[in-house]
Design a protein around this motif. Sequence first.
Motif, mmCIF file in Angstrom:
data_model
loop_
_atom_site.group_PDB
_atom_site.id
_atom_site.type_symbol
_atom_site.label_atom_id
_atom_site.label_comp_id
_atom_site.label_asym_id
_atom_site.label_seq_id
_atom_site.Cartn_x
_atom_site.Cartn_y
_atom_site.Cartn_z
ATOM 1 N N ARG A 197 -88.365 32.183 18.546
ATOM 2 C CA ARG A 197 -88.677 33.385 19.312
ATOM 3 C C ARG A 197 -87.947 33.439 20.637
ATOM 4 N N ASP A 198 -87.767 32.274 21.272
ATOM 5 C CA ASP A 198 -87.174 32.234 22.607
ATOM 6 C C ASP A 198 -86.196 31.069 22.704
ATOM 7 N N ALA A 199 -85.225 31.223 23.592
ATOM 8 C CA ALA A 199 -84.277 30.146 23.878
ATOM 9 C C ALA A 199 -83.960 30.164 25.358
ATOM 10 N N ILE A 200 -83.901 28.993 25.962
ATOM 11 C CA ILE A 200 -83.466 28.845 27.350
ATOM 12 C C ILE A 200 -82.155 28.074 27.321
ATOM 13 N N LEU A 201 -81.088 28.713 27.779
ATOM 14 C CA LEU A 201 -79.755 28.138 27.703
ATOM 15 C C LEU A 201 -79.242 27.878 29.114
ATOM 16 N N SER A 202 -78.831 26.654 29.366
ATOM 17 C CA SER A 202 -78.338 26.324 30.701
ATOM 18 C C SER A 202 -77.240 25.271 30.585
ATOM 19 N N THR A 203 -76.116 25.519 31.249
ATOM 20 C CA THR A 203 -75.017 24.554 31.264
ATOM 21 C C THR A 203 -74.528 24.362 32.690
ATOM 22 N N TYR A 204 -74.025 23.174 32.945
ATOM 23 C CA TYR A 204 -73.299 22.945 34.194
ATOM 24 C C TYR A 204 -72.295 21.833 33.983
ATOM 25 N N ARG A 205 -71.047 22.145 34.218
ATOM 26 C CA ARG A 205 -69.971 21.155 34.262
ATOM 27 C C ARG A 205 -69.080 21.542 35.435
ATOM 28 N N HIS A 206 -68.663 20.562 36.195
ATOM 29 C CA HIS A 206 -67.758 20.877 37.290
ATOM 30 C C HIS A 206 -66.479 21.507 36.756
ATOM 31 N N ASN A 207 -66.094 22.628 37.341
ATOM 32 C CA ASN A 207 -64.856 23.311 36.977
ATOM 33 C C ASN A 207 -64.845 23.759 35.520
ATOM 34 N N GLU A 208 -66.034 24.053 34.964
ATOM 35 C CA GLU A 208 -66.101 24.449 33.560
ATOM 36 C C GLU A 208 -65.499 25.829 33.353
ATOM 37 N N VAL A 209 -65.067 26.083 32.130
ATOM 38 C CA VAL A 209 -64.526 27.394 31.776
ATOM 39 C C VAL A 209 -65.675 28.397 31.789
ATOM 40 N N LYS A 210 -65.528 29.454 32.576
ATOM 41 C CA LYS A 210 -66.599 30.419 32.718
ATOM 42 C C LYS A 210 -66.031 31.745 33.182
ATOM 43 N N PHE A 211 -66.812 32.798 32.982
ATOM 44 C CA PHE A 211 -66.520 34.093 33.577
ATOM 45 C C PHE A 211 -67.826 34.616 34.146
ATOM 46 N N THR A 212 -67.868 34.773 35.465
ATOM 47 C CA THR A 212 -69.103 35.027 36.204
ATOM 48 C C THR A 212 -70.104 33.943 35.823
ATOM 49 N N GLU A 213 -71.272 34.318 35.276
ATOM 50 C CA GLU A 213 -72.283 33.317 34.924
ATOM 51 C C GLU A 213 -72.184 32.860 33.478
ATOM 52 N N LEU A 214 -71.209 33.352 32.755
ATOM 53 C CA LEU A 214 -71.095 33.070 31.326
ATOM 54 C C LEU A 214 -70.119 31.919 31.110
ATOM 55 N N THR A 215 -70.641 30.715 30.875
ATOM 56 C CA THR A 215 -69.778 29.577 30.579
ATOM 57 C C THR A 215 -69.393 29.617 29.102
ATOM 58 N N ILE A 216 -68.344 28.903 28.758
ATOM 59 C CA ILE A 216 -67.860 28.933 27.377
ATOM 60 C C ILE A 216 -68.914 28.367 26.417
ATOM 61 N N ASP A 217 -69.636 27.311 26.831
ATOM 62 C CA ASP A 217 -70.657 26.729 25.958
ATOM 63 C C ASP A 217 -71.857 27.652 25.816
ATOM 64 N N THR A 218 -72.282 28.279 26.917
ATOM 65 C CA THR A 218 -73.391 29.226 26.845
ATOM 66 C C THR A 218 -73.007 30.419 25.980
ATOM 67 N N TYR A 219 -71.785 30.901 26.153
ATOM 68 C CA TYR A 219 -71.309 32.032 25.345
ATOM 69 C C TYR A 219 -71.399 31.707 23.860
ATOM 70 N N ARG A 220 -70.963 30.519 23.473
ATOM 71 C CA ARG A 220 -71.000 30.148 22.058
ATOM 72 C C ARG A 220 -72.433 30.061 21.550
ATOM 73 N N MET A 221 -73.337 29.534 22.370
ATOM 74 C CA MET A 221 -74.727 29.433 21.944
ATOM 75 C C MET A 221 -75.378 30.815 21.855
ATOM 76 N N ILE A 222 -75.081 31.702 22.799
ATOM 77 C CA ILE A 222 -75.613 33.064 22.732
ATOM 78 C C ILE A 222 -75.211 33.719 21.424
ATOM 79 N N GLN A 223 -73.923 33.626 21.100
ATOM 80 C CA GLN A 223 -73.433 34.242 19.877
ATOM 81 C C GLN A 223 -74.082 33.625 18.641
ATOM 82 N N CYS A 224 -74.259 32.313 18.667
ATOM 83 C CA CYS A 224 -74.803 31.592 17.520
ATOM 84 C C CYS A 224 -76.255 31.969 17.250
ATOM 85 N N LEU A 225 -76.961 32.476 18.260
ATOM 86 C CA LEU A 225 -78.384 32.792 18.130
ATOM 87 C C LEU A 225 -78.620 34.291 18.009
ATOM 88 N N GLU A 226 -77.648 35.016 17.474
ATOM 89 C CA GLU A 226 -77.812 36.454 17.276
ATOM 90 C C GLU A 226 -77.351 36.839 15.875
#
Length: 630
Positions: free
Chosen positions: A225-254
């Motif tokens: 029903r719910d997911a809490i997604l949080s990533t942090y890596r120094h200098n990680e690939v991101k655009f605004t608040e959307l990191t590459i790992d979070t983006y992949r998980m968001i897509q995977c859960l839709e």
Amino acid sequence: MAANPSSIPITELFWSLLDKADRKFSLLRDLPSFSRNRNDLDFHKAFKIYTQLWKLQQEHRQKLVDAGLKRWEVGELASRIAQLYYGQYQRTSDSSFLSEAFIFYEAIHSREYFCDASPSSPDPALANKQLRFLARFLIVCLLLGRREMVSRLASQLRGLLHECKKNFQETDFKEWKHVVQEIIRFMKVDTPFMNMRPLRYSFVYDSNPDSISVSSHAKRRLVLRDAILSTYRHNEVKFTELTIDTYRMIQCLEWEPCGSFSLKGGANISHNGSGPNRVNLLQDIRDPSLPPNPRKVILYRPSITHYLMVLATVCEELPPDGILLIYLSAPGGLQTVALNSGNSPDTVDRIAENSDNLEMASPINSPSDSPSQSSFHGNDNQKTNHEASLWLGSRGTGGSKYLYPCDLIPFTRKPLFLVIDSGNSHAFKVIHGSEKGQTTAMLLSPVSQLIGTDVATDSVHHQHGSQFTLFLTAPLQAFCLLINVSGVNFDKDTYNKAEKLLSSSLSEWESTLLTSSSLHPVWFETLGDPFLRRLLLRFIFCRAVLGLYAQTFRQEEFLPTCLPHLPDSVLPEEPISQTAVMRLATMFNAKDFFAFSDGIVVSEFAKDESTTALEPTDIQGLHLSGTNGC
């Protein structure tokens, strides 16, 4: 008595409603997005006012223009409506809101509402609005998988920035330069294989959820029903608040809108947002017969207190049949690499603070967010404590930056599905057996990770994102990356055949689990959910691949683990696992990358499918009509 609205001049009514709408919008923007359905009434109130405004400007455009309404203000109105839709998507994960946001942004883009009407005397404020609009539109396009449009918008953003620097030399555009660098870097990381298949759950590629058989061993069927997604890596690939790992998980859960990926034909159709393709936008609105998407909360570099507050709220509101997925990707407490003095802060976040959008508001990241040298030279007690934690990169000192396994134990009163992607992931094993009511299902990444033939350092992680997360969200892509097969010049037919092989293997593992007498009940309860089942089966594939990889063969630090333990029948050394890996390795002429047992052979089916194998290569609700075409 209240005045009759019909007696109020149109222009006066419009400006009055606009002022009221701005206040509603600001209020809604400041409300937390993680409470279930708590903000629906506020959204409907704000949306109702913007609906009135939009109809007024459609029906009385000339009167309003004569009264001083500017073209960019119409664009601002459409942008606010798009932001409302996007904000509601953030709160509900209903992709139909995301598609509606795209429709409005696409109309603003195609009608050039923010283009300067007087090139001879450009307006810096208007140019800044256009930059912010393009950044917002980019986020929506990324989440919808419209990568061709992302590429176009990124080029326009770079071109507009160049013009701004030339026209407004006295203005510092350093922050926007970082925005452009972020999106280019993001696109480079996620470009290989991006058009082969969607990351989202698709009936074209994944099994129909109605076909999932729930074993009689399961006392209940839990639903994500719910997911809490949080990533942090120094200098990680991101655009605004959307990191590459979070983006992949968001897509995977839709859910992928039924058939929409195959209808769009991947990269073969150009989505330019205008002309005939405009009619096809509604194909991206999710089929109402599909189950709802799991609601996702994205926490970007939160303080630990804020993280725990959100976790407590989500757990409290979790439905009786629900299970919560917690995804954390972060370095271990003392395994974090300190910032180099030459690195710049993520200044894109400061731009967000000055804008009125919903998706870009985030805390400022500065070099002070990184662990200071004192973090590495504290006393022994500090080192021991921090080694058993994740560092989320939040501001503050001591415990405010570190998440400990014991922080999650109070929440095990509710069903949890925990995915930890960190060099310190194994520290979270202590949760198993210490739960307060519900057994927690855990997928834990390897302590060390490989990318190709190299042990993954921080710099390698930054180039590709997490290998473990990639296996969970795009397993075949992760496999190809491991054996140095590039997706740039990859044959789509070969990739599709490999997908069929992988799908067959996943089905075999699923049957093995469901017929096992030693499978823990918590796995029976989660296998009925299509998203969690897919994550678990991909975990088994990941463990099999890494367990048989010759360079690290039988080295435990390179193996992911799960708790409760899965049956021995799906371990990497078992024939079912070795056969699955050998099939794919044979297709790509990469058997030498793995250490297989004697007697393991490839089936005739796999031999036939491998005839076109590639040689490994080195990796390098409202409608917008009625505006008279304006």
